[in-house]
Design a protein around this motif. Structure first.
Motif, mmCIF file in Angstrom:
data_model
loop_
_atom_site.group_PDB
_atom_site.id
_atom_site.type_symbol
_atom_site.label_atom_id
_atom_site.label_comp_id
_atom_site.label_asym_id
_atom_site.label_seq_id
_atom_site.Cartn_x
_atom_site.Cartn_y
_atom_site.Cartn_z
ATOM 1 N N TYR A 8 0.698 -1.234 0.034
ATOM 2 C CA TYR A 8 0.010 -0.022 -0.109
ATOM 3 C C TYR A 8 0.804 1.187 0.128
ATOM 4 O O TYR A 8 1.956 1.330 0.636
ATOM 5 N N ASP A 9 0.345 2.406 -0.547
ATOM 6 C CA ASP A 9 0.721 3.677 -0.406
ATOM 7 C C ASP A 9 -0.452 4.429 0.234
ATOM 8 O O ASP A 9 -1.498 4.625 -0.287
ATOM 9 N N ILE A 10 -0.166 4.972 1.595
ATOM 10 C CA ILE A 10 -1.308 5.282 2.152
ATOM 11 C C ILE A 10 -0.810 6.771 2.797
ATOM 12 O O ILE A 10 0.377 6.807 3.451
ATOM 13 N N GLY A 11 -1.181 8.148 2.343
ATOM 14 C CA GLY A 11 -0.482 9.339 2.714
ATOM 15 C C GLY A 11 -0.557 9.611 4.133
ATOM 16 O O GLY A 11 0.107 10.158 4.745
ATOM 17 N N GLU A 12 -1.755 9.354 4.834
ATOM 18 C CA GLU A 12 -2.326 9.722 6.074
ATOM 19 C C GLU A 12 -1.684 8.843 7.289
ATOM 20 O O GLU A 12 -2.035 7.654 7.030
ATOM 21 N N ASP A 13 -0.836 9.371 8.022
ATOM 22 C CA ASP A 13 -0.255 8.263 9.085
ATOM 23 C C ASP A 13 -1.119 7.493 9.950
ATOM 24 O O ASP A 13 -0.885 6.385 9.924
ATOM 25 N N ASN A 14 -2.206 8.101 10.341
ATOM 26 C CA ASN A 14 -3.368 7.624 11.136
ATOM 27 C C ASN A 14 -3.832 6.218 10.586
ATOM 28 O O ASN A 14 -3.605 5.178 11.207
ATOM 29 N N LEU A 15 -4.401 6.411 9.273
ATOM 30 C CA LEU A 15 -4.836 5.169 8.379
ATOM 31 C C LEU A 15 -3.792 4.366 8.131
ATOM 32 O O LEU A 15 -4.178 2.904 8.290
ATOM 33 N N ILE A 31 6.669 -7.844 5.571
ATOM 34 C CA ILE A 31 8.046 -8.288 4.914
ATOM 35 C C ILE A 31 8.786 -7.181 4.386
ATOM 36 O O ILE A 31 9.848 -7.087 4.117
ATOM 37 N N GLN A 32 8.138 -5.848 4.374
ATOM 38 C CA GLN A 32 8.850 -4.589 3.983
ATOM 39 C C GLN A 32 7.830 -3.603 4.665
ATOM 40 O O GLN A 32 6.852 -3.703 5.232
ATOM 41 N N TYR A 33 8.469 -2.202 4.547
ATOM 42 C CA TYR A 33 7.562 -1.143 5.209
ATOM 43 C C TYR A 33 6.246 -1.349 4.908
ATOM 44 O O TYR A 33 5.329 -1.325 5.995
ATOM 45 N N SER A 34 5.856 -1.193 3.626
ATOM 46 C CA SER A 34 4.587 -1.303 3.261
ATOM 47 C C SER A 34 4.165 -2.396 2.399
ATOM 48 O O SER A 34 3.163 -2.410 1.714
ATOM 49 N N VAL A 35 4.710 -3.482 2.669
ATOM 50 C CA VAL A 35 4.312 -4.839 2.038
ATOM 51 C C VAL A 35 4.068 -5.973 3.231
ATOM 52 O O VAL A 35 4.728 -6.126 4.001
ATOM 53 N N THR B 3 5.719 -11.788 -16.091
ATOM 54 C CA THR B 3 5.407 -10.776 -15.316
ATOM 55 C C THR B 3 5.954 -10.698 -14.129
ATOM 56 O O THR B 3 6.053 -11.874 -13.459
ATOM 57 N N ARG B 4 6.927 -9.715 -13.735
ATOM 58 C CA ARG B 4 7.309 -9.805 -12.339
ATOM 59 C C ARG B 4 6.951 -8.127 -11.526
ATOM 60 O O ARG B 4 6.746 -7.251 -12.231
ATOM 61 N N LEU B 5 6.680 -8.413 -10.148
ATOM 62 C CA LEU B 5 6.706 -7.283 -9.539
ATOM 63 C C LEU B 5 7.818 -7.117 -8.750
ATOM 64 O O LEU B 5 8.405 -7.973 -8.104
ATOM 65 N N ILE B 6 8.189 -5.778 -8.702
ATOM 66 C CA ILE B 6 9.581 -5.401 -7.914
ATOM 67 C C ILE B 6 9.257 -4.357 -6.837
ATOM 68 O O ILE B 6 8.556 -3.454 -7.267
ATOM 69 N N PHE B 7 9.599 -4.585 -5.437
ATOM 70 C CA PHE B 7 9.064 -3.912 -4.449
ATOM 71 C C PHE B 7 10.456 -3.724 -3.447
ATOM 72 O O PHE B 7 11.125 -4.720 -3.442
ATOM 73 N N TYR B 8 10.390 -2.419 -3.231
ATOM 74 C CA TYR B 8 11.626 -2.189 -2.235
ATOM 75 C C TYR B 8 11.375 -1.248 -1.212
ATOM 76 O O TYR B 8 10.483 -0.202 -1.167
ATOM 77 N N GLN B 32 2.730 1.519 -7.477
ATOM 78 C CA GLN B 32 2.979 2.446 -6.252
ATOM 79 C C GLN B 32 4.257 2.935 -6.113
ATOM 80 O O GLN B 32 4.997 2.860 -7.115
ATOM 81 N N TYR B 33 4.223 3.692 -4.918
ATOM 82 C CA TYR B 33 5.697 4.545 -5.002
ATOM 83 C C TYR B 33 6.799 3.672 -5.033
ATOM 84 O O TYR B 33 7.911 4.033 -5.742
ATOM 85 N N SER B 34 6.672 2.649 -4.253
ATOM 86 C CA SER B 34 7.842 1.642 -4.567
ATOM 87 C C SER B 34 7.701 0.155 -4.847
ATOM 88 O O SER B 34 8.249 -0.708 -4.499
ATOM 89 N N VAL B 35 6.654 0.235 -5.698
ATOM 90 C CA VAL B 35 6.390 -0.889 -6.484
ATOM 91 C C VAL B 35 6.517 -1.085 -7.870
ATOM 92 O O VAL B 35 5.375 -0.080 -8.380
ATOM 93 N N PHE B 36 7.074 -1.926 -8.567
ATOM 94 C CA PHE B 36 6.950 -1.571 -10.125
ATOM 95 C C PHE B 36 6.304 -3.149 -10.560
ATOM 96 O O PHE B 36 6.482 -4.119 -9.903
ATOM 97 N N CYS B 37 5.794 -3.009 -11.874
ATOM 98 C CA CYS B 37 5.711 -4.368 -12.500
ATOM 99 C C CYS B 37 5.806 -4.286 -13.885
ATOM 100 O O CYS B 37 5.837 -3.186 -14.586
ATOM 101 N N GLY B 38 6.075 -5.217 -14.417
ATOM 102 C CA GLY B 38 6.590 -5.493 -15.950
ATOM 103 C C GLY B 38 6.572 -7.019 -16.378
ATOM 104 O O GLY B 38 6.815 -7.794 -15.707
ATOM 105 N N SER B 39 6.459 -6.950 -17.820
ATOM 106 C CA SER B 39 6.514 -8.285 -18.374
ATOM 107 C C SER B 39 7.644 -8.332 -19.272
ATOM 108 O O SER B 39 7.781 -7.438 -20.094
ATOM 109 N N HIS B 40 8.465 -9.441 -19.143
ATOM 110 C CA HIS B 40 9.832 -9.568 -20.081
ATOM 111 C C HIS B 40 9.776 -11.080 -20.372
ATOM 112 O O HIS B 40 9.690 -11.932 -19.604
ATOM 113 N N ALA B 41 10.418 -11.103 -21.560
ATOM 114 C CA ALA B 41 11.021 -12.593 -22.016
ATOM 115 C C ALA B 41 11.913 -12.774 -21.197
ATOM 116 O O ALA B 41 12.755 -11.983 -20.560
#
Lengths: 100, 100
Positions: A8-15, A31-35, B3-8, B32-41
């Motif tokens: 997720y990307d959520i702007g508001e801290d409380n939510l 597994i990550q800050y917002s995952v 397809t791969r999801l990359i998150f950091y 999302q801000y720190s989540v990308f998605c793409g399809s590659h051979a």
């Protein structure tokens, strides 16, 4: 059992804090800050979805995003990870929440 | 095609920007801000992986995390999304990068 990744990307801290607390209480593992990642039976997941929607409803803002992605465990095990990998053994093998 | 999801989670601004620019140049779409998605051979992905590793090598810090998750397109289409959903049609159907 089905494994899901929630990010997720959520702007508001409380939510954002409310959602992360809810996910932890539902047995998802950060597994990550917002995952988060977790495995739930179908009936359990339906309850989770309801509770997640209750947290978001009326509070989610226009730019906020929450993705819930069902995964194939084989694919999760094939994940490439740079940095300390999450404890996927726990995610897959343990009963983390007592469902009443 | 895969397809791969990359998150950091990357603490240092410079490295985070470098990685997101690299992912965009490789045809991944920011969902999302720190989540990308793409399809590659497969062959394309091997080049991507090399370039991503080149960005991270020597600069990734102890607490940083980068996950690369191969996905089944069916599962990505089954994603639940709260907020504006990403343009998955583009992710799946268009040739986004010319591979030389």
């Amino acid at each position: 059992m089905r494994t899901r990744l929630i990010f997720y990307d959520i702007g508001e801290d409380n939510l954002r804090v409310k959602l992360s607390n809810k996910l932890e209480s539902l047995g998802f593992i950060r597994i990550q800050y917002s995952v988060f990642c977790g495995s739930h039976a179908n009936g359990q997941w339906k309850l989770c979805q309801k509770e997640i929607e209750e947290v978001l409803n009326g509070e989610i803002q226009e730019k906020d995003k929450v993705g819930v992605l069902p995964l194939n465990p084989v694919e999760l095990r094939n994940m490439l990870y740079f940095g300390d990998a999450p404890d996927f053994k726990t995610i897959f093998n343990e009963e983390l929440v007592i469902w009443i």
